[in-house]
Design a protein around this motif. Structure first.
Motif, PDB file in Angstrom:
ATOM      1  N   VAL A 197     -49.804  -6.745  34.684  1.00  0.00           N
ATOM      2  CA  VAL A 197     -49.566  -5.178  34.939  1.00  0.00           C
ATOM      3  C   VAL A 197     -47.924  -5.084  35.203  1.00  0.00           C
ATOM      4  O   VAL A 197     -47.304  -4.295  34.522  1.00  0.00           O
ATOM      5  N   ILE A 198     -47.586  -5.815  36.050  1.00  0.00           N
ATOM      6  CA  ILE A 198     -46.301  -5.847  36.419  1.00  0.00           C
ATOM      7  C   ILE A 198     -45.201  -6.029  35.324  1.00  0.00           C
ATOM      8  O   ILE A 198     -44.401  -5.767  35.205  1.00  0.00           O
ATOM      9  N   ALA A 199     -45.583  -7.281  34.854  1.00  0.00           N
ATOM     10  CA  ALA A 199     -44.972  -7.555  33.552  1.00  0.00           C
ATOM     11  C   ALA A 199     -44.750  -6.586  32.525  1.00  0.00           C
ATOM     12  O   ALA A 199     -43.764  -6.413  31.783  1.00  0.00           O
ATOM     13  N   ALA A 200     -46.030  -5.764  32.007  1.00  0.00           N
ATOM     14  CA  ALA A 200     -46.021  -4.734  30.945  1.00  0.00           C
ATOM     15  C   ALA A 200     -45.052  -3.654  31.710  1.00  0.00           C
ATOM     16  O   ALA A 200     -44.376  -3.172  30.803  1.00  0.00           O
ATOM     17  N   ILE A 201     -45.066  -3.467  33.044  1.00  0.00           N
ATOM     18  CA  ILE A 201     -44.212  -2.444  33.588  1.00  0.00           C
ATOM     19  C   ILE A 201     -42.870  -2.720  33.547  1.00  0.00           C
ATOM     20  O   ILE A 201     -41.781  -1.915  33.027  1.00  0.00           O
ATOM     21  N   ALA A 202     -42.327  -3.897  33.762  1.00  0.00           N
ATOM     22  CA  ALA A 202     -41.112  -4.396  33.758  1.00  0.00           C
ATOM     23  C   ALA A 202     -40.558  -4.405  32.214  1.00  0.00           C
ATOM     24  O   ALA A 202     -39.609  -4.066  32.013  1.00  0.00           O
ATOM     25  N   LEU A 203     -41.601  -4.752  31.226  1.00  0.00           N
ATOM     26  CA  LEU A 203     -40.938  -4.776  29.857  1.00  0.00           C
ATOM     27  C   LEU A 203     -40.954  -3.371  29.441  1.00  0.00           C
ATOM     28  O   LEU A 203     -39.812  -3.249  28.765  1.00  0.00           O
ATOM     29  N   LEU A 204     -41.505  -2.423  29.898  1.00  0.00           N
ATOM     30  CA  LEU A 204     -41.317  -1.090  29.525  1.00  0.00           C
ATOM     31  C   LEU A 204     -40.106  -0.501  30.088  1.00  0.00           C
ATOM     32  O   LEU A 204     -39.276   0.222  29.199  1.00  0.00           O
ATOM     33  N   PHE A 205     -39.714  -0.848  31.443  1.00  0.00           N
ATOM     34  CA  PHE A 205     -38.588  -0.423  32.087  1.00  0.00           C
ATOM     35  C   PHE A 205     -37.261  -1.100  31.133  1.00  0.00           C
ATOM     36  O   PHE A 205     -36.356  -0.535  31.090  1.00  0.00           O
ATOM     37  N   SER A 206     -37.382  -2.473  30.918  1.00  0.00           N
ATOM     38  CA  SER A 206     -36.344  -2.914  30.132  1.00  0.00           C
ATOM     39  C   SER A 206     -36.012  -2.258  28.673  1.00  0.00           C
ATOM     40  O   SER A 206     -34.862  -2.268  28.342  1.00  0.00           O
ATOM     41  N   GLY A 207     -37.324  -1.936  28.046  1.00  0.00           N
ATOM     42  CA  GLY A 207     -36.979  -1.362  26.886  1.00  0.00           C
ATOM     43  C   GLY A 207     -36.306   0.160  26.881  1.00  0.00           C
ATOM     44  O   GLY A 207     -35.421   0.561  26.286  1.00  0.00           O
ATOM     45  N   TYR A 208     -36.774   0.759  28.066  1.00  0.00           N
ATOM     46  CA  TYR A 208     -36.094   2.062  28.367  1.00  0.00           C
ATOM     47  C   TYR A 208     -34.783   1.841  28.677  1.00  0.00           C
ATOM     48  O   TYR A 208     -34.129   2.623  28.244  1.00  0.00           O
ATOM     49  N   ALA A 209     -34.237   0.999  29.636  1.00  0.00           N
ATOM     50  CA  ALA A 209     -33.128   0.743  29.818  1.00  0.00           C
ATOM     51  C   ALA A 209     -32.280   0.316  28.789  1.00  0.00           C
ATOM     52  O   ALA A 209     -30.985   0.694  28.566  1.00  0.00           O
ATOM     53  N   THR A 210     -32.668  -0.751  27.804  1.00  0.00           N
ATOM     54  CA  THR A 210     -31.741  -0.720  26.569  1.00  0.00           C
ATOM     55  C   THR A 210     -31.605   0.421  25.702  1.00  0.00           C
ATOM     56  O   THR A 210     -30.585   0.544  25.511  1.00  0.00           O
ATOM     57  N   TRP A 211     -32.571   1.084  25.521  1.00  0.00           N
ATOM     58  CA  TRP A 211     -32.443   2.374  24.929  1.00  0.00           C
ATOM     59  C   TRP A 211     -31.429   3.281  25.344  1.00  0.00           C
ATOM     60  O   TRP A 211     -30.783   3.942  24.652  1.00  0.00           O
ATOM     61  N   ARG A 212     -31.580   3.479  26.684  1.00  0.00           N
ATOM     62  CA  ARG A 212     -30.504   4.372  27.365  1.00  0.00           C
ATOM     63  C   ARG A 212     -29.193   3.720  27.413  1.00  0.00           C
ATOM     64  O   ARG A 212     -28.143   4.246  27.248  1.00  0.00           O
ATOM     65  N   SER A 213     -29.166   2.378  27.531  1.00  0.00           N
ATOM     66  CA  SER A 213     -27.899   1.721  27.420  1.00  0.00           C
ATOM     67  C   SER A 213     -27.045   1.974  26.022  1.00  0.00           C
ATOM     68  O   SER A 213     -25.745   2.229  25.951  1.00  0.00           O
ATOM     69  N   ARG A 214     -27.812   1.920  25.000  1.00  0.00           N
ATOM     70  CA  ARG A 214     -27.139   2.076  23.676  1.00  0.00           C
ATOM     71  C   ARG A 214     -26.710   3.718  23.578  1.00  0.00           C
ATOM     72  O   ARG A 214     -25.622   3.856  23.044  1.00  0.00           O
ATOM     73  N   GLY A 215     -27.387   4.505  23.940  1.00  0.00           N
ATOM     74  CA  GLY A 215     -27.051   5.762  23.881  1.00  0.00           C
ATOM     75  C   GLY A 215     -25.728   6.134  24.950  1.00  0.00           C
ATOM     76  O   GLY A 215     -24.759   6.784  24.321  1.00  0.00           O
TER      77      GLY A 215
END
Length: 155
Positions: free
Chosen positions: A8-26
């Motif tokens: 569960v923690i790994a899945a949440i970390a993966l989601l946060f990592s994806g969100y951070a990547t998306w935001r950094s592109r913007g």
């Protein structure tokens, strides 16, 4: 299916990592736009500085008719620029029917006209005199460049 706390923690970390990547592109895209705007602004400021430097080193001649009293008229030739004009001369492309030739020949060509300096020529008008006179001004700057300006002075 058993899901452990680590998964569960790994899945949440993966989601946060994806969100951070998306935001950094913007944010990177916005940063690139800002850099481009700053570059254009710098170019405009440099152009403005160049124009101001050129105007500080240039003469700007003009001419107009003035009235002194009820029947006295003068053609006033002036330098409203910030630099001295050299070898100032004037001519009337459409013909001179209002300025005394002797006054014109006595005062022009002028060797130098300082900023703010003016010269007045005696003008006399008759009924047939055109109300709009074309006057071609010629001068040189300190570097020897020639300039010409046509002014339409009205009575």
């Amino acid at each position: 299916m058993d899901v452990s706390l680590g998964e569960v923690i790994a899945a949440i970390a993966l989601l946060f990592s994806g969100y951070a990547t998306w935001r950094s592109r913007g944010l990177r895209k916005k940063e690139e736009e800002l850099i481009e705007v700053q570059r254009k602004l710098n170019e405009l400021m440099l152009d403005k500085e160049k124009r101001e430097a050129q105007s500080a080193n240039s003469a700007e001649l003009g001419a107009n008719f003035i009235t002194l009293g009820s029947k006295k008229h003068r053609l006033k030739v002036f330098n409203k620029g910030k630099a001295t004009a050299y070898q100032v001369s004037l001519e009337f492309p459409e013909g001179n029917d209002c300025i005394m030739n002797s006054d014109l020949e006595e005062k022009f060509p002028m060797e130098a006209m300082e900023p703010g300096q003016s010269v007045e020529l005696i003008a006399s008008f008759v009924m047939q005199t055109k109300r709009k006179q074309a006057i071609r001004l010629h001068w040189m700057n300190a570097e020897g460049e020639s300039f010409e300006k046509v002014v339409h002075a009205t009575l």
